[in-house]
Design a protein around this motif. Structure first.
Motif, PDB file in Angstrom:
ATOM      1  N   SER A 151       0.772  -1.229  -0.050  1.00  0.00           N
ATOM      2  CA  SER A 151       0.058   0.077  -0.126  1.00  0.00           C
ATOM      3  C   SER A 151       1.006   1.502   0.124  1.00  0.00           C
ATOM      4  O   SER A 151       1.857   1.402   0.831  1.00  0.00           O
ATOM      5  N   ILE A 152       0.671   2.092  -0.784  1.00  0.00           N
ATOM      6  CA  ILE A 152       1.259   3.458  -0.774  1.00  0.00           C
ATOM      7  C   ILE A 152       0.558   4.647  -0.448  1.00  0.00           C
ATOM      8  O   ILE A 152      -0.626   4.749  -0.515  1.00  0.00           O
ATOM      9  N   ARG A 153       1.268   5.357   0.663  1.00  0.00           N
ATOM     10  CA  ARG A 153       0.652   6.509   1.313  1.00  0.00           C
ATOM     11  C   ARG A 153       0.841   7.822   0.166  1.00  0.00           C
ATOM     12  O   ARG A 153       1.875   7.920  -0.358  1.00  0.00           O
ATOM     13  N   LYS A 154      -0.139   8.779   0.589  1.00  0.00           N
ATOM     14  CA  LYS A 154       0.141   9.862  -0.390  1.00  0.00           C
ATOM     15  C   LYS A 154       1.408  10.591  -0.105  1.00  0.00           C
ATOM     16  O   LYS A 154       1.883  10.655   1.116  1.00  0.00           O
ATOM     17  N   GLY A 155       2.146  11.105  -0.956  1.00  0.00           N
ATOM     18  CA  GLY A 155       3.437  11.792  -0.987  1.00  0.00           C
ATOM     19  C   GLY A 155       4.440  10.851  -0.699  1.00  0.00           C
ATOM     20  O   GLY A 155       5.685  11.150  -0.734  1.00  0.00           O
ATOM     21  N   GLU A 156       4.388   9.438  -0.715  1.00  0.00           N
ATOM     22  CA  GLU A 156       5.400   8.647  -0.570  1.00  0.00           C
ATOM     23  C   GLU A 156       6.326   8.353  -1.969  1.00  0.00           C
ATOM     24  O   GLU A 156       5.561   8.554  -2.926  1.00  0.00           O
ATOM     25  N   THR A 157       7.192   8.325  -1.965  1.00  0.00           N
ATOM     26  CA  THR A 157       8.249   8.054  -3.012  1.00  0.00           C
ATOM     27  C   THR A 157       8.035   6.686  -3.521  1.00  0.00           C
ATOM     28  O   THR A 157       8.233   5.801  -2.796  1.00  0.00           O
ATOM     29  N   VAL A 158       7.561   6.713  -4.818  1.00  0.00           N
ATOM     30  CA  VAL A 158       7.024   5.081  -5.097  1.00  0.00           C
ATOM     31  C   VAL A 158       8.377   4.688  -5.766  1.00  0.00           C
ATOM     32  O   VAL A 158       8.179   3.331  -5.492  1.00  0.00           O
ATOM     33  N   PHE A 159       8.962   5.112  -6.711  1.00  0.00           N
ATOM     34  CA  PHE A 159      10.089   4.306  -7.473  1.00  0.00           C
ATOM     35  C   PHE A 159      11.295   5.419  -7.962  1.00  0.00           C
ATOM     36  O   PHE A 159      11.132   6.504  -8.153  1.00  0.00           O
ATOM     37  N   VAL A 160      12.428   4.994  -7.553  1.00  0.00           N
ATOM     38  CA  VAL A 160      13.557   5.923  -8.099  1.00  0.00           C
ATOM     39  C   VAL A 160      14.540   4.930  -8.993  1.00  0.00           C
ATOM     40  O   VAL A 160      14.837   3.955  -8.613  1.00  0.00           O
ATOM     41  N   GLU A 161      14.966   5.595 -10.010  1.00  0.00           N
ATOM     42  CA  GLU A 161      15.891   5.088 -10.884  1.00  0.00           C
ATOM     43  C   GLU A 161      16.622   5.770 -11.871  1.00  0.00           C
ATOM     44  O   GLU A 161      15.980   7.193 -11.767  1.00  0.00           O
ATOM     45  N   ARG A 162      17.724   5.435 -12.445  1.00  0.00           N
ATOM     46  CA  ARG A 162      18.570   6.196 -13.081  1.00  0.00           C
ATOM     47  C   ARG A 162      18.066   6.060 -14.612  1.00  0.00           C
ATOM     48  O   ARG A 162      17.743   4.847 -14.854  1.00  0.00           O
ATOM     49  N   PRO A 163      17.643   7.087 -15.396  1.00  0.00           N
ATOM     50  CA  PRO A 163      17.112   6.985 -16.793  1.00  0.00           C
ATOM     51  C   PRO A 163      18.389   6.156 -17.491  1.00  0.00           C
ATOM     52  O   PRO A 163      19.735   6.271 -17.120  1.00  0.00           O
ATOM     53  N   VAL A 164      18.188   5.387 -18.347  1.00  0.00           N
ATOM     54  CA  VAL A 164      18.975   4.772 -19.299  1.00  0.00           C
ATOM     55  C   VAL A 164      19.772   5.782 -20.086  1.00  0.00           C
ATOM     56  O   VAL A 164      21.125   5.944 -20.081  1.00  0.00           O
TER      57      VAL A 164
END
Length: 276
Positions: free
Chosen positions: A23-36
């Motif tokens: 479950s994801i809370r409002k304002g939480e960072t969902v996913f972080v990645e470096r772009p290709v």
């Protein structure tokens, strides 16, 4: 910490998708990645928004950002210590003077694609093949911008520089596979009604600037259209702003009520003035 989402393969037509793992809370960072691969929008760069040439992080301080957007060089921002821009860390390419936010970004760009794309002293030469390509793109793709031909140029340059070229070609090819009709639709959406003639002009300029035999398929009409569709489907526009980061940091300050009200009013007025 467990990531809130993970990338999973869906199908060859769709490529990968992002799925929630909890479950994801409002304002939480969902996913972080470096772009290709990433590249600043071309009109955005032309209008002097200074960003790191590799990671796109803002290079101007919050105060400089606000001064430029207001056209008012006398503006002073309160709480300058809340600005996260570290100018002492900025570095330039010694040959072409593009600027990076750090030594790490300069090195990463050099190792991945910049050796091929560095314009050196030709940076302002309108007859250089890469500058002709960018000028043609700007004349086809006006703001609000959704993509950049330089994403594709960096993809080609990445393969050219790579020791393991096949690994990169495979990495790019796994993004998605569209039918010819779907590809045409995507290109039409990016370029408008004259897209067939424009696509061919871009392909010729792209070939003149970047041709590589390892990637010969990308330079054929079909391959170039596929590459275009890949960028059109998987490209993600992002916003970076030192001013909004400063506002965010100011919001978190623990201030007496009167000072808090004054600061909030100043920020509200600042945004209204910028809007004007």
């Amino acid at each position: 910490a467990v990531a809130a989402a993970e990338a999973r393969f869906i199908s060859s037509a769709k490529g990968k998708g992002l799925f929630a793992t909890k479950s994801i809370r409002k304002g939480e960072t969902v996913f972080v990645e470096r772009p290709v691969v990433s590249s600043q929008f071309l009109w955005n760069a032309l209008y002097n928004y200074r960003a790191c040439d590799h990671c796109l992080r803002a290079l101007e301080t919050a105060e400089e950002n606000a001064q430029r957007l207001l056209g008012k060089s006398s503006l002073v921002l309160p709480h300058p210590e809340q600005c996260s821009i570290r100018k002492d860390l900025h570095q330039q390419c010694p040959r072409c003077q593009v600027t990076y936010c750090s030594a790490e970004c300069r090195q990463a760009a050099l190792e991945q694609y910049h050796q091929v794309l560095c314009l050196g002293p030709s940076r302002d030469d309108p007859t250089h093949p890469l500058n002709k390509l960018q000028e043609a793109w700007r004349n086809m793709h006006y703001p609000p911008e959704t993509s950049s031909i330089m994403l594709m140029a960096r993809m080609v340059a990445t393969v050219k520089q790579a020791k393991d070229k096949e690994w990169w070609i495979k990495a790019f090819s796994q993004f998605c596979n569209k039918t010819a009709n779907e590809e045409e639709e995507i290109v039409h959406k990016l370029l408008g009604d004259k897209f067939k003639g424009q696509l061919e002009l871009l392909r010729l300029l792209f070939t003149e600037a970047l041709y590589d035999e390892h990637l010969s398929r990308w330079f054929t009409p079909e391959g170039f259209r596929s590459l275009f569709a890949l960028v059109g489907t998987n490209g993600q526009g992002i916003g970076t702003s030192s001013l909004s980061q400063w506002v965010h940091a100011c919001d978190a300050l623990d201030l007496p009520m009167l000072q808090r009200e004054e600061l909030d009013a100043f920020i509200d007025q600042l945004y209204k003035d910028i809007e004007k």
